[in-house]
Scaffold this motif. Structure first.
Motif, PDB file in Angstrom:
ATOM      1  N   GLY A 111      17.788  -0.046   0.349  1.00  0.00           N
ATOM      2  CA  GLY A 111      17.047  -1.193   0.848  1.00  0.00           C
ATOM      3  C   GLY A 111      16.308  -0.962   2.148  1.00  0.00           C
ATOM      4  O   GLY A 111      15.535  -1.828   2.577  1.00  0.00           O
ATOM      5  N   GLN A 112      16.527   0.178   2.789  1.00  0.00           N
ATOM      6  CA  GLN A 112      15.822   0.474   4.047  1.00  0.00           C
ATOM      7  C   GLN A 112      14.323   0.589   3.794  1.00  0.00           C
ATOM      8  O   GLN A 112      13.891   1.143   2.782  1.00  0.00           O
ATOM      9  CB  GLN A 112      16.364   1.775   4.636  1.00  0.00           C
ATOM     10  CG  GLN A 112      15.791   2.146   5.997  1.00  0.00           C
ATOM     11  CD  GLN A 112      16.386   3.450   6.541  1.00  0.00           C
ATOM     12  OE1 GLN A 112      17.339   3.987   5.973  1.00  0.00           O
ATOM     13  NE2 GLN A 112      15.826   3.944   7.621  1.00  0.00           N
ATOM     14  N   GLU A 113      13.527   0.049   4.709  1.00  0.00           N
ATOM     15  CA  GLU A 113      12.076   0.033   4.542  1.00  0.00           C
ATOM     16  C   GLU A 113      11.388   0.728   5.714  1.00  0.00           C
ATOM     17  O   GLU A 113      11.914   0.751   6.822  1.00  0.00           O
ATOM     18  CB  GLU A 113      11.553  -1.403   4.439  1.00  0.00           C
ATOM     19  CG  GLU A 113      12.097  -2.189   3.270  1.00  0.00           C
ATOM     20  CD  GLU A 113      11.508  -3.586   3.198  1.00  0.00           C
ATOM     21  OE1 GLU A 113      10.678  -3.924   4.074  1.00  0.00           O
ATOM     22  OE2 GLU A 113      11.860  -4.343   2.280  1.00  0.00           O
ATOM     23  N   ALA A 114      10.195   1.257   5.435  1.00  0.00           N
ATOM     24  CA  ALA A 114       9.373   1.846   6.492  1.00  0.00           C
ATOM     25  C   ALA A 114       7.907   1.711   6.088  1.00  0.00           C
ATOM     26  O   ALA A 114       7.540   2.020   4.950  1.00  0.00           O
ATOM     27  CB  ALA A 114       9.724   3.317   6.707  1.00  0.00           C
ATOM     28  N   VAL A 115       7.084   1.241   7.035  1.00  0.00           N
ATOM     29  CA  VAL A 115       5.645   1.146   6.798  1.00  0.00           C
ATOM     30  C   VAL A 115       5.039   2.526   7.033  1.00  0.00           C
ATOM     31  O   VAL A 115       5.086   3.051   8.145  1.00  0.00           O
ATOM     32  CB  VAL A 115       4.989   0.098   7.722  1.00  0.00           C
ATOM     33  CG1 VAL A 115       3.481   0.074   7.499  1.00  0.00           C
ATOM     34  CG2 VAL A 115       5.591  -1.286   7.476  1.00  0.00           C
ATOM     35  N   ILE A 116       4.472   3.108   5.997  1.00  0.00           N
ATOM     36  CA  ILE A 116       3.924   4.463   6.071  1.00  0.00           C
ATOM     37  C   ILE A 116       2.432   4.439   6.391  1.00  0.00           C
ATOM     38  O   ILE A 116       1.916   5.303   7.089  1.00  0.00           O
ATOM     39  CB  ILE A 116       4.176   5.219   4.757  1.00  0.00           C
ATOM     40  CG1 ILE A 116       5.672   5.179   4.412  1.00  0.00           C
ATOM     41  CG2 ILE A 116       3.697   6.656   4.870  1.00  0.00           C
ATOM     42  CD1 ILE A 116       6.579   5.752   5.484  1.00  0.00           C
ATOM     43  N   ALA A 117       1.706   3.449   5.873  1.00  0.00           N
ATOM     44  CA  ALA A 117       0.270   3.319   6.149  1.00  0.00           C
ATOM     45  C   ALA A 117      -0.043   1.834   6.302  1.00  0.00           C
ATOM     46  O   ALA A 117       0.118   1.064   5.353  1.00  0.00           O
ATOM     47  CB  ALA A 117      -0.564   3.938   5.035  1.00  0.00           C
ATOM     48  N   GLU A 118      -0.477   1.437   7.488  1.00  0.00           N
ATOM     49  CA  GLU A 118      -0.751   0.030   7.748  1.00  0.00           C
ATOM     50  C   GLU A 118      -2.097  -0.390   7.161  1.00  0.00           C
ATOM     51  O   GLU A 118      -3.063   0.365   7.168  1.00  0.00           O
ATOM     52  CB  GLU A 118      -0.758  -0.237   9.253  1.00  0.00           C
ATOM     53  CG  GLU A 118       0.588  -0.078   9.919  1.00  0.00           C
ATOM     54  CD  GLU A 118       0.540  -0.446  11.391  1.00  0.00           C
ATOM     55  OE1 GLU A 118      -0.578  -0.591  11.912  1.00  0.00           O
ATOM     56  OE2 GLU A 118       1.611  -0.583  12.001  1.00  0.00           O
ATOM     57  N   GLY A 119      -2.128  -1.624   6.683  1.00  0.00           N
ATOM     58  CA  GLY A 119      -3.390  -2.190   6.221  1.00  0.00           C
ATOM     59  C   GLY A 119      -4.243  -2.632   7.405  1.00  0.00           C
ATOM     60  O   GLY A 119      -3.746  -2.893   8.502  1.00  0.00           O
ATOM     61  N   GLY A 120      -5.553  -2.714   7.184  1.00  0.00           N
ATOM     62  CA  GLY A 120      -6.460  -3.124   8.254  1.00  0.00           C
ATOM     63  C   GLY A 120      -6.491  -4.637   8.411  1.00  0.00           C
ATOM     64  O   GLY A 120      -6.256  -5.382   7.458  1.00  0.00           O
ATOM     65  N   ARG A 121      -6.796  -5.099   9.618  1.00  0.00           N
ATOM     66  CA  ARG A 121      -6.902  -6.543   9.839  1.00  0.00           C
ATOM     67  C   ARG A 121      -8.207  -7.051   9.247  1.00  0.00           C
ATOM     68  O   ARG A 121      -9.175  -6.310   9.083  1.00  0.00           O
ATOM     69  CB  ARG A 121      -6.826  -6.879  11.325  1.00  0.00           C
ATOM     70  CG  ARG A 121      -8.033  -6.459  12.149  1.00  0.00           C
ATOM     71  CD  ARG A 121      -7.967  -7.052  13.550  1.00  0.00           C
ATOM     72  NE  ARG A 121      -9.089  -6.633  14.381  1.00  0.00           N
ATOM     73  CZ  ARG A 121     -10.270  -7.224  14.400  1.00  0.00           C
ATOM     74  NH1 ARG A 121     -10.504  -8.261  13.592  1.00  0.00           N
ATOM     75  NH2 ARG A 121     -11.232  -6.801  15.195  1.00  0.00           N
ATOM     76  N   GLY A 122      -8.231  -8.316   8.936  1.00  0.00           N
ATOM     77  CA  GLY A 122      -9.435  -8.904   8.374  1.00  0.00           C
ATOM     78  C   GLY A 122     -10.537  -9.050   9.413  1.00  0.00           C
ATOM     79  O   GLY A 122     -10.278  -9.257  10.602  1.00  0.00           O
TER      80      GLY A 122
END
Length: 428
Positions: A111-122
């Motif tokens: 269940g551990q999570e990690a953001v690998i590539a962030e999405g861009g802001r609008g």
């Protein structure tokens, strides 16, 4: 097939574009700005799934692109942000940036999570640019591009016990005897070329996971044989069971085998040879094993537990398993042994970095090339459909000092300037 190292491409979703729009209600001849913002692009998120055991799936799918955010709409309606893109990985996965070598995440728990590539802001719609001086702006932003990168995924098995030793000392046979695992067994070196896992149970109801790992040879810490593939999995084990051919059936000295393997462990990573270790003196059913056992015990001393066993006849196996289970019970509940921290890394001193240059300028034949994260982000988020947006872009470059920098590099009227993939004509 066991796959324990792959390289993949990940990209966060682009942000949605902002919109230029105005109110059009009845009896509102000059309605104000009403262009909504774009939604945020989706992140690429790795989540640990304890049901997975290998990185095999990533051999066939190596590109992961998250969805972009929705574009802004009229009537001040903002675009919808997109849900994260979930990528499931097995426990024990270490994610590293392929270009910089920086460890992004070490994923061990279910269940551990990690953001690998962030999405861009609008991007912002024109309602965000309204001012008393400019109440009806024709300006909007494109969405910010999502982060994109190549990452390397490396799987380090999470096992309670690791069987270590030279090739053909009986590690696979032992795992097949104490668990339901069915590793390949053969009378030749490197029969095991991929780790095997088995769930081991003791008669008193205790259980633990045991890993049969590829055999180790001299020079393994430098990658000789299957050295690095073997040693990366040893890092995760809590207790090492050192299987030794006590009969010396291949002409090697049992004590020298023990010394050499521990040297390789220590050379690969400081502290690895200091893990709790139990010696399984295997092949006791063969001639000369009893005599060699006495000499071995004298050489290693009383501090090392040695259990005479025979994986072929299953003699001594039960006593060995009890000892392993007792050793595991005596260890801390927190998995501190998985990632021992060296004394040098216990304390970190952070120093403020020098601010990066906003841009750099170089010549490419007759073209002046302006490079830098800030100017490249600015050009990607500028909507060049509107004159006001173009004037805002030019003003921002001037404030950043790009104009002065180009002059200092000898740019004159009519010269070509390239930023990212767009080219402009320089006007002094």
């Amino acid at each position: 097939m066991f796959v324990d190292k792959v390289k993949i491409y990940v990209k966060g979703g682009n942000g949605g574009n902002g919109m230029v729009a105005f109110r059009r209600e009845k009896y509102e001849a000059n309605g104000g700005p009403a262009g909504g913002d774009g939604g945020r692009g989706a992140d690429v998120v790795f989540v640990v799934d304890e049901g997975l055991r290998t990185l095999m799936d990533f051999r066939y799918q190596k590109h992961f692109k998250a969805k972009a955010g929705e574009h802004g709409r009229s009537k001040s309606q903002h675009g919808k942000s997109t849900s994260p893109m979930i990528v499931r990985v097995p426990p024990g996965t270490v994610v590293t940036d392929a270009d910089t070598g920086e460890i992004i995440a070490d994923l061990t728990q279910h269940g551990q999570e990690a953001v690998i590539a962030e999405g861009g802001r609008g991007g912002r719609g024109n309602i965000r640019f309204s001012t008393p001086k400019n109440p009806a702006p024709y300006i909007s932003e494109n969405g910010e591009p999502g982060v994109e990168r190549y990452v390397e995924m490396e799987l380090k098995l999470l096992a309670d016990v690791g069987l270590v030793g030279y090739p053909s000392v009986g590690k696979s046979t032992m795992l097949s005897v104490v668990s339901a695992a069915k590793p390949k067994i053969g009378a030749y070196h490197f029969t095991t070329i991929a780790p095997n896992l088995g769930l081991v149970g003791t008669p008193d109801g205790r259980s633990f996971v045991m890993a049969d790992l590829p055999g180790l040879i001299e020079g393994a810490h430098e990658g000789v044989g299957l050295g690095h593939q073997f040693l990366r999995h040893v890092e995760r084990t809590k207790v090492l069971v050192h299987v030794i051919d006590m009969a010396g059936s291949e002409g090697r000295d049992p004590y020298q085998d023990w010394v050499q393997i521990n040297e390789e462990l220590a050379l690969y990573r400081a502290g690895l040879a200091d893990r709790p270790q139990i010696v399984a003196a295997n092949k006791m059913d063969l001639p000369e094993a009893t005599e060699n056992l006495e000499l071995f015990r004298e050489a290693v001393g009383e501090g090392v537990p040695v259990f005479p066993v025979s994986a072929a006849t299953r003699s001594g196996i039960e006593e060995l398993l009890y000892s392993v289970a007792d050793q595991l019970d005596s260890l801390p509940k927190v998995d501190e042994v998985l990632e021992p921290v060296s004394e040098e890394s216990e304390q970190k001193v952070y120093q403020a970095e020098e601010p990066e240059e906003a841009f750099t300028i170089r010549r490419d034949n007759e073209i002046f090339v302006v490079e830098g994260p800030r100017v490249e982000k600015l050009i990607r988020m500028t909507n060049f459909q509107y004159d006001e947006a173009i004037r805002r872009f030019a003003h921002t470059l001037k404030v950043m000092g790009v104009d002065d920098g180009l002059r200092a590099h000898g740019a004159k009227d009519g010269d070509t300037v390239r930023i990212d993939e767009m080219e402009f004509e320089f006007r002094d």
